[in-house]
Design an enzyme around this catalytic site. Structure first.
Site, PDB file in Angstrom:
ATOM      1  N   HIS A 629       0.845  -1.207   0.000  1.00 16.93           N
ATOM      2  CA  HIS A 629       0.000   0.000   0.000  1.00 16.93           C
ATOM      3  C   HIS A 629       0.875   1.250   0.000  1.00 16.93           C
ATOM      4  O   HIS A 629       2.057   1.200   0.297  1.00 16.93           O
ATOM      5  CB  HIS A 629      -0.886   0.021   1.236  1.00 16.93           C
ATOM      6  CG  HIS A 629      -0.084   0.049   2.516  1.00 16.93           C
ATOM      7  ND1 HIS A 629       0.445  -1.107   3.067  1.00 16.93           N
ATOM      8  CD2 HIS A 629       0.295   1.067   3.323  1.00 16.93           C
ATOM      9  CE1 HIS A 629       1.110  -0.791   4.169  1.00 16.93           C
ATOM     10  NE2 HIS A 629       1.042   0.534   4.338  1.00 16.93           N
ATOM     11  N   ASP A 631       1.035   5.157   1.806  1.00 12.03           N
ATOM     12  CA  ASP A 631       0.519   5.808   3.001  1.00 12.03           C
ATOM     13  C   ASP A 631      -0.096   7.138   2.611  1.00 12.03           C
ATOM     14  O   ASP A 631       0.371   7.797   1.682  1.00 12.03           O
ATOM     15  CB  ASP A 631       1.643   6.056   4.014  1.00 12.03           C
ATOM     16  CG  ASP A 631       2.106   4.763   4.663  1.00 12.03           C
ATOM     17  OD1 ASP A 631       1.350   3.773   4.637  1.00 12.03           O
ATOM     18  OD2 ASP A 631       3.241   4.751   5.175  1.00 12.03           O
ATOM     19  N   HIS A 681       4.758  -0.064  -0.035  1.00 14.53           N
ATOM     20  CA  HIS A 681       5.381  -1.033   0.882  1.00 14.53           C
ATOM     21  C   HIS A 681       4.363  -1.987   1.483  1.00 14.53           C
ATOM     22  O   HIS A 681       3.155  -1.763   1.428  1.00 14.53           O
ATOM     23  CB  HIS A 681       6.140  -0.300   1.986  1.00 14.53           C
ATOM     24  CG  HIS A 681       5.251   0.607   2.795  1.00 14.53           C
ATOM     25  ND1 HIS A 681       4.789   1.820   2.328  1.00 14.53           N
ATOM     26  CD2 HIS A 681       4.762   0.476   4.058  1.00 14.53           C
ATOM     27  CE1 HIS A 681       4.046   2.395   3.254  1.00 14.53           C
ATOM     28  NE2 HIS A 681       4.003   1.602   4.303  1.00 14.53           N
ATOM     29  N   ARG A 691       3.688  -8.265  17.725  1.00 18.24           N
ATOM     30  CA  ARG A 691       4.548  -7.149  17.341  1.00 18.24           C
ATOM     31  C   ARG A 691       3.737  -5.860  17.415  1.00 18.24           C
ATOM     32  O   ARG A 691       2.588  -5.813  16.995  1.00 18.24           O
ATOM     33  CB  ARG A 691       5.050  -7.377  15.917  1.00 18.24           C
ATOM     34  CG  ARG A 691       5.862  -6.237  15.361  1.00 18.24           C
ATOM     35  CD  ARG A 691       6.207  -6.473  13.895  1.00 18.24           C
ATOM     36  NE  ARG A 691       6.970  -5.343  13.400  1.00 18.24           N
ATOM     37  CZ  ARG A 691       6.854  -4.816  12.185  1.00 18.24           C
ATOM     38  NH1 ARG A 691       5.995  -5.346  11.315  1.00 18.24           N
ATOM     39  NH2 ARG A 691       7.587  -3.796  11.827  1.00 18.24           N
TER      40      ARG A 691
END
Ligand SMILES: *[C@@H]1O[C@H](CO)[C@@H](O)[C@H](O)[C@H]1NC(C)=O
Ligand SMILES: *[C@@H]1O[C@H](CO)[C@@H](O)[C@H](O)[C@H]1NC(C)=O
Ligand SMILES: *[C@@H]1O[C@H](CO)[C@@H](O)[C@H](O)[C@H]1NC(C)=O
Length: 700
Positions: A629, A631, A681, A691
């Site tokens: 995607h 940002d 990314h 995480r």
């Protein structure tokens, strides 16, 4: 005690007084006066006589100043019971007169002895015997009295004094009320007998060449700094007085002057590290009863500083009692209760009062304070970069704060030493012995009109106990707790506005500053920067805060452009605004991210505006990864909040255009990369554990 014939009188005063009337007044009411019959100007032969029945701190100050200038002193009456007031009308003069008489007898055979008779509790020397004797000689009188602007005890006497063209008019007197005037007396005993036969010249030291009475003269006296010496100077007459007398209500001013002329409290008097018996304190086991009194309001703040201090140093203390909100105590009552525990326990040697807003950084603080061997002493603590501190240098006439000339220099440690001050708070050490003697009556904090701290200081001052402040070391600082929020799990995270230095120390990575200078910044992929930003504590507290909040949801966060179209890429996240942290987060971005952005992407100026800032949680069974995607930002920061290999496995970020991945994110380090166009990314799958990352889309 008749000293001289009434020939003395006409020289000094207009009729119709006679000596028998004046002398009892001088020697009884005034208790101490000053006569100096001076033929021999050898300082060898000058003896200072003083009456002191108790070793008050005022007396210690007098003694130290006398020692400093090498005066020979003989103390009369020490440890005798003092009858003071009741005694003054007694036949044969008061106790002081009797003590003086017998001392004079003792020296009767010493023809060339010169005697300076002075009070000591509120007097200090500003210069040495040589200067004193020289000035006396210049006065060309055999007796010199100090003078002042007030007349005491009887205002009706005023008309009897000759009018003077210049200088102070009235004979200094003593006495106990507010308008007490001077009490100095220098006498050459050997000549006392002669004065019965001789007419002698007596004068008033009208221009304060020798004696400075402070009462009514506060505006006349200033400190004059000259190389390493400081003198008090009388501006009105341009003189440098040799002795200073804090008579009447001027004791505080004398305390202030005593910090300088000479540096009475700071200069060394032999053993630098010793207790009262002169034993070295090296290896002295600090055994302190530490009692923290907490009021309701402060209760929630304990975790911030005090408990941390305790957990680090608590073992060193003999007894710790925490008085919490359950006890429902008023501030004054709580403080009294704590102090009284030490007072009632004869084995309590020291009482340390420590408020929750003090951050002690120097673990040696208590030892350092004990070594100063003072009854009451505070270490200087102040707010970071501010003038707000735990002492006042002066008092206003109403007893509130007034800024002393040296206040700023002391707070900023440009003048270093031990200071006698009128007000201390937040942290101070008191000797248990003092609590059981000078300070043993009642609740020192209670007052109908003053708050607890001011009441305490006033009581200590009124009982003649000096309060000291040391800034010889750096000890710590004071937090600003007015806006402290108590509703979060980790309230300190919200302190970026009120206590920015503490916030930075706790939360910003120690190598951030290096990163800001361009060191330690890595570029794992083209135009993707990687640098340290958060401490482990910051990471842990942010994660815990989010988990504590708990409302993880798949929001529509990520703007995914595939072949010209939009597609929402939801993450499991909690937004900063959900925990009411967006103001603080914005401040953080502005303070710490913006400067480094402008360094790394020269020519780009950011306002670090954001609409989306959130913590993302990746789990194999929940959401392990994120599809490729863009940002919705000009640039993005992505801070790793936990440890790969310890807390989770897998994870990382892949920039497709460059076929480049950051596979081992470092806890507390942030990735910073352009948001749109180039840095398409994906989030690589987390294969085990959980995480967490903190993501912000900047300048959308
Ligand atoms: C007193 O002072 C006057 C004037 O200064 C002087 O003439 C006189 O000799 C002095 N008397 C004595 C006894 O010193
Ligand atoms: C900061 O950098 C120094 C030097 O590279 C390193 O030794 C130190 O471990 C770093 N500190 C932390 C907390 O990572
Ligand atoms: C991407 O990089 C990996 C190894 O880093 C390599 O095996 C692969 O062929 C690369 N793919 C492309 C499209 O260049």
């Amino acid at each position: 005690m008749v000293l001289c014939s009434n020939q003395l009188f006409p020289i000094l005063f207009a009729d119709p007084f006679s000596l028998p009337e004046i002398l009892p007044w001088v020697l009884d009411k005034t208790i101490i006066s000053l006569f100096l019959f001076c033929f021999l100007l050898s300082t060898e032969n000058l003896l200072v006589l003083t009456v002191a029945t108790k070793e008050t701190e005022g007396f210690t100050r007098f003694k130290r100043s006398a020692q400093f200038f090498n005066y020979k002193i003989q103390v009369l009456g020490l440890d005798e019971e003092w009858h003071g007031e009741d005694d003054k009308a007694a036949a044969g003069g008061g106790q002081k007169v009797r003590l003086l008489k017998s001392a004079l007898k003792q020296h009767a055979d010493k023809e060339d002895l010169i005697i300076l008779f002075t009070e000591s509790y509120d007097v200090l020397f500003a210069s040495g015997p040589a200067e004193l004797l020289k000035k006396f000689k210049q006065a060309k009188s055999k007796v010199v009295f100090s003078a002042e602007n007030f007349i005491y005890p009887d205002r009706r006497l005023e008309a009897k004094y000759p009018q003077v063209r210049d200088g102070k008019r009235f004979l200094g007197s003593g006495g106990k009320n507010q308008f007490g005037i001077s009490r100095y007396c220098i006498s050459k005993w050997g000549l006392l007998f002669h004065c019965l036969k001789e007419s002698i010249n007596i004068s008033l030291d009208r221009r304060s060449r020798i004696f400075q009475n402070l009462n009514g003269a506060l505006d006349e006296v200033v400190l004059k700094f000259e190389n390493s010496r400081v003198r008090a100077r009388n501006l009105l007459y341009d003189t440098l007085p040799v002795m200073i007398h804090g008579n009447g209500p001027t004791k505080l001013q004398l305390n202030y002057l005593g910090n300088y002329i000479p540096r009475i409290w700071t200069f060394e008097t032999g053993c630098t590290v010793c207790d009262e018996d002169g034993r070295s304190l090296t290896g002295y086991k600090v055994r302190t009863d530490l009692v923290q009194t907490l009021t309701w309001l402060l209760w929630a703040l304990v975790a911030y500083s005090w408990l941390i201090f305790l957990s680090e140093h608590g073992k060193e203390y003999h007894a710790i009692k925490v008085i919490g909100p359950d006890e429902q105590l008023e501030n004054a009552e709580a403080r009294h209760l704590g102090m009284d525990l030490c007072r009632q326990d004869p084995s309590c040697e020291y009482y340390l009062s420590l408020d929750a807003d003090v951050v002690l950084k120097n673990p040696e603080t208590v030892r350092i304070l004990i070594e100063q061997n003072k009854q009451v002493i505070a270490p200087l603590v102040s707010r970071h970069g501010k003038l707000w501190s735990n002492f006042w240098g002066a008092l206003s006439p109403e007893g509130y704060y007034a800024r002393s000339e040296d206040y700023v220099d002391i707070v900023q440690r440009r003048r270093v030493g031990i200071w006698n001050v009128p007000y201390i708070s937040n942290i101070y050490l008191i000797k248990g012995k003092t609590l059981r003697s000078e300070l043993d009556q009642g609740n020192l904090f209670q007052s109908s009109k003053l708050d607890a701290d001011m009441a305490f200081c006033q009581n200590v001052r009124d009982r003649g106990v000096f309060m000291f402040l040391t800034n010889r070391h750096s000890f710590g600082h004071i937090l600003s707790l007015e806006n402290y929020e108590t509703t979060h799990l980790h309230n300190d995270l919200w302190q970026i506005f009120s206590n920015p230095e503490d916030w930075e120390e706790k939360y910003i990575h120690e190598n951030y500053t290096a990163a800001l200078k361009g060191k330690l910044v890595e570029m794992p992929c083209p135009d993707v920067y990687w640098f340290p930003i958060f401490t482990d504590t910051a990471c842990d507290e942010l994660v815990e805060e989010m988990e504590n909040f708990g409302q993880w949801s798949a929001g529509g966060n990520v703007d995914n452009r595939i072949q010209g179209g939009y597609e929402n890429v939801p993450t499991i996240d909690i937004h900063m605004n959900q925990i009411r942290f967006e103001r603080e987060w914005y401040k953080f971005l502005l303070e710490y991210i913006a400067p480094i952005t402008e360094k790394l992407y020269p020519g780009y100026y950011t306002k670090t505006q954001f609409e989306l800032a959130f913590v993302v949680r990746y789990r194999p069974d929940e959401q392990p990864s994120l599809v490729p995607h863009h940002d919705a930002s000009t640039f993005t920061i992505n801070i790793a909040l936990n440890h790969v290999g310890i807390d989770y496995e897998g994870g990382g970020c892949r920039f497709l255009r460059y076929n480049c991945s950051v596979r081992a994110p470092r806890k507390g380090w942030t990735l910073m990369h352009p948001g749109r166009l180039t840095h398409y990314h994906e989030g690589l799958p987390t294969t085990k554990g959980t995480r967490y990352i903190a993501v912000s889309f900047l300048d959308p």
